[in-house]
Write a protein that holds these residues in place. Structure first.
Motif, PDB file in Angstrom:
ATOM      1  N   ASP A 134      -1.258  17.903  25.536  1.00 17.25           N
ATOM      2  CA  ASP A 134      -1.845  18.700  26.383  1.00 17.25           C
ATOM      3  C   ASP A 134      -0.709  19.539  27.684  1.00 17.25           C
ATOM      4  O   ASP A 134      -0.718  20.685  28.002  1.00 17.25           O
ATOM      5  CB  ASP A 134      -3.319  17.951  26.747  1.00 17.25           C
ATOM      6  N   LEU A 135      -0.374  18.275  28.249  1.00 22.59           N
ATOM      7  CA  LEU A 135       0.483  18.523  29.380  1.00 22.59           C
ATOM      8  C   LEU A 135       1.722  19.309  29.340  1.00 22.59           C
ATOM      9  O   LEU A 135       2.483  20.299  29.278  1.00 22.59           O
ATOM     10  CB  LEU A 135       1.069  17.522  30.062  1.00 22.59           C
ATOM     11  N   GLU A 136       2.472  18.765  27.982  1.00 25.32           N
ATOM     12  CA  GLU A 136       3.654  20.114  27.600  1.00 25.32           C
ATOM     13  C   GLU A 136       3.807  21.457  27.373  1.00 25.32           C
ATOM     14  O   GLU A 136       3.877  22.333  27.310  1.00 25.32           O
ATOM     15  CB  GLU A 136       4.315  19.204  26.078  1.00 25.32           C
ATOM     16  N   LEU A 137       2.233  21.002  26.603  1.00 29.16           N
ATOM     17  CA  LEU A 137       1.465  22.302  26.152  1.00 29.16           C
ATOM     18  C   LEU A 137       1.215  23.675  27.350  1.00 29.16           C
ATOM     19  O   LEU A 137       1.667  24.462  27.791  1.00 29.16           O
ATOM     20  CB  LEU A 137       0.598  22.755  25.277  1.00 29.16           C
ATOM     21  N   ARG A 138       1.429  22.939  28.763  1.00 29.65           N
ATOM     22  CA  ARG A 138       1.160  23.902  29.939  1.00 29.65           C
ATOM     23  C   ARG A 138       2.417  23.788  30.142  1.00 29.65           C
ATOM     24  O   ARG A 138       2.573  24.470  31.456  1.00 29.65           O
ATOM     25  CB  ARG A 138       0.225  22.840  31.205  1.00 29.65           C
ATOM     26  N   ARG A 139       3.324  23.107  30.022  1.00 31.41           N
ATOM     27  CA  ARG A 139       4.731  24.014  30.507  1.00 31.41           C
ATOM     28  C   ARG A 139       4.862  22.657  31.891  1.00 31.41           C
ATOM     29  O   ARG A 139       5.167  23.114  32.833  1.00 31.41           O
ATOM     30  CB  ARG A 139       5.094  24.945  30.746  1.00 31.41           C
ATOM     31  N   VAL A 140       4.222  21.411  32.298  1.00 28.20           N
ATOM     32  CA  VAL A 140       3.962  20.611  33.455  1.00 28.20           C
ATOM     33  C   VAL A 140       5.706  20.964  33.433  1.00 28.20           C
ATOM     34  O   VAL A 140       6.171  19.990  33.038  1.00 28.20           O
ATOM     35  CB  VAL A 140       3.335  20.352  33.687  1.00 28.20           C
ATOM     36  N   HIS A 141       6.167  19.829  35.204  1.00 30.57           N
ATOM     37  CA  HIS A 141       7.082  19.864  35.677  1.00 30.57           C
ATOM     38  C   HIS A 141       7.733  18.453  34.670  1.00 30.57           C
ATOM     39  O   HIS A 141       7.152  18.113  34.856  1.00 30.57           O
ATOM     40  CB  HIS A 141       7.112  19.440  37.270  1.00 30.57           C
ATOM     41  N   PRO A 142       8.660  18.407  34.618  1.00 31.96           N
ATOM     42  CA  PRO A 142       9.050  17.116  34.103  1.00 31.96           C
ATOM     43  C   PRO A 142       8.969  15.729  35.057  1.00 31.96           C
ATOM     44  O   PRO A 142       8.705  14.726  34.380  1.00 31.96           O
ATOM     45  CB  PRO A 142      10.637  17.235  33.677  1.00 31.96           C
ATOM     46  N   ASP A 143       8.774  16.196  36.201  1.00 38.43           N
ATOM     47  CA  ASP A 143       9.170  14.733  37.307  1.00 38.43           C
ATOM     48  C   ASP A 143       7.301  14.526  36.890  1.00 38.43           C
ATOM     49  O   ASP A 143       6.814  13.396  37.553  1.00 38.43           O
ATOM     50  CB  ASP A 143       8.951  15.163  38.666  1.00 38.43           C
ATOM     51  N   VAL A 144       6.050  15.157  36.332  1.00 35.31           N
ATOM     52  CA  VAL A 144       4.800  14.803  35.912  1.00 35.31           C
ATOM     53  C   VAL A 144       5.364  14.030  35.158  1.00 35.31           C
ATOM     54  O   VAL A 144       3.652  13.106  34.812  1.00 35.31           O
ATOM     55  CB  VAL A 144       4.055  16.006  35.804  1.00 35.31           C
ATOM     56  N   LEU A 145       5.345  14.506  33.899  1.00 34.56           N
ATOM     57  CA  LEU A 145       5.649  14.045  32.222  1.00 34.56           C
ATOM     58  C   LEU A 145       5.628  12.612  32.823  1.00 34.56           C
ATOM     59  O   LEU A 145       5.578  11.536  31.344  1.00 34.56           O
ATOM     60  CB  LEU A 145       6.032  14.733  31.855  1.00 34.56           C
ATOM     61  N   ARG A 146       6.545  12.576  33.393  1.00 33.87           N
ATOM     62  CA  ARG A 146       6.923  10.947  33.345  1.00 33.87           C
ATOM     63  C   ARG A 146       5.804   9.598  33.501  1.00 33.87           C
ATOM     64  O   ARG A 146       6.117   8.561  33.411  1.00 33.87           O
ATOM     65  CB  ARG A 146       8.170  11.092  34.012  1.00 33.87           C
ATOM     66  N   PHE A 147       4.754  10.181  34.260  1.00 35.26           N
ATOM     67  CA  PHE A 147       4.116   9.740  34.579  1.00 35.26           C
ATOM     68  C   PHE A 147       2.976   9.350  33.778  1.00 35.26           C
ATOM     69  O   PHE A 147       1.953   9.170  33.494  1.00 35.26           O
ATOM     70  CB  PHE A 147       2.923   9.883  36.020  1.00 35.26           C
ATOM     71  N   CYS A 148       3.016  10.142  32.474  1.00 33.84           N
ATOM     72  CA  CYS A 148       1.762   9.575  31.451  1.00 33.84           C
ATOM     73  C   CYS A 148       1.970   8.782  30.708  1.00 33.84           C
ATOM     74  O   CYS A 148       3.098   8.953  29.334  1.00 33.84           O
ATOM     75  CB  CYS A 148       2.175  11.179  30.769  1.00 33.84           C
ATOM     76  N   ARG A 149       1.887   7.449  30.991  1.00 38.04           N
ATOM     77  CA  ARG A 149       2.345   6.362  29.751  1.00 38.04           C
ATOM     78  C   ARG A 149       1.055   5.140  29.688  1.00 38.04           C
ATOM     79  O   ARG A 149       0.528   5.312  30.466  1.00 38.04           O
ATOM     80  CB  ARG A 149       3.510   4.952  30.897  1.00 38.04           C
TER      81      ARG A 149
END
Length: 268
Positions: A134-149
């Motif tokens: 979902d966050l990738e579809l929103r094109r969120v910042h890569p530094d945020v995606l790191r915490f989707c673990r």
């Protein structure tokens, strides 16, 4: 946290994480921690079996898991990784994946905290995939995606948001050289006159208002997530995936703004 006992499966998972061939503790480190935590070293064997047998022995003998928890605390104390900081996060991730089934998590500061236990590994991993997608579809910042673990999302998304909020403070410190945290960090870096990091030319009243609002947004994120958890293991917040997505999107916007900041000339 110390009265319950680990199951054999949970101990096997922890031993596999702590004794992992690539990311785990070294044999000398394991031996040192056994001595520090008053555990019996079972002798030469694979790291995984060495840790597992020691954990089983001390838990059976004492009928509690105090020594095991102390082993984890000391083994993941951030100060131990000053010379090899690249080792800390992979090891913490593996240990948290194992701890997710016990209702615990090791924080970025190396503290053990209560978390909502997951019943299956796919449950935690599914949450991670869904949120990340979902966050990738929103094109969120890569530094945020790191915490989707998975190990963070085992706790109803709260720890993913908490860790993402911490990343804002880390970026501000990296860009300014400051060592403060929370509101003090925001005041010195973004709200001083002139600020150390500016998002606009600071010429017009609109520029100044934008800077002030940006500082208030960052301060608000810190106050909402960072400050309560400095005093309590976890605030009572049953966070949904939708809440997490909205908050992480806000944090993403703040990251992009920080990436674009510049340091104004400061007169003596």
């Amino acid at each position: 946290m110390t009265k319950a006992l680990f199951t054999a499966g949970q101990l096997e998972g922890l031993a596999g994480a702590l004794g992992d061939t690539n990311d785990g503790l070294t044999n000398p480190e394991i031996g040192y921690l056994f001595a520090q935590c008053r555990m019996i070293d079972p002798g030469p064997m694979t790291k995984r079996l060495r840790v597992y047998n020691a954990f089983v022995e001390v838990q059976n003998r004492r009928q509690d898991r105090t020594n095991i928890l102390e082993f984890i605390r000391q083994g993941l104390a951030p100060a131990r990784f000053v010379r090899e900081p690249h080792r800390f996060e992979p090891l913490r991730a593996r240990v948290n994946k194992a701890l997710a089934f016990s209702g615990m998590v090791v924080t970025e500061a190396g503290r053990l905290e209560i978390a909502k236990a997951v019943s299956t590994l796919p449950e935690a991993e599914r949450r991670a995939r869904e949120l990340r997608s979902d966050l990738e579809l929103r094109r969120v910042h890569p530094d945020v995606l790191r915490f989707c673990r998975a190990e963070l999302l085992a706790d109803d998304y709260f720890h993913a948001v908490l860790e993402a909020a911490k990343s804002l403070a880390a970026k501000i410190r990296d860009k300014t050289g400051l060592t403060d945290d929370g509101s003090t960090l925001v005041d010195r870096a973004l709200a001083s006159k002139p600020p150390m990091l500016a998002i606009s030319p600071l010429v017009t009243q609109t520029d100044l208002s934008r800077q002030s609002c940006f500082a208030s947004l960052v301060r608000g994120v810190f106050s909402l997530f960072r400050n309560p958890t400095a005093h309590e293991p976890r605030i009572d917040w049953p966070m949904s995936r939708e809440d997490a997505e909205d908050i992480l999107t806000l944090i993403s916007m703040l990251h992009r703004q920080l990436d674009a900041t510049y340091m104004p000339v400061r007169t003596p």
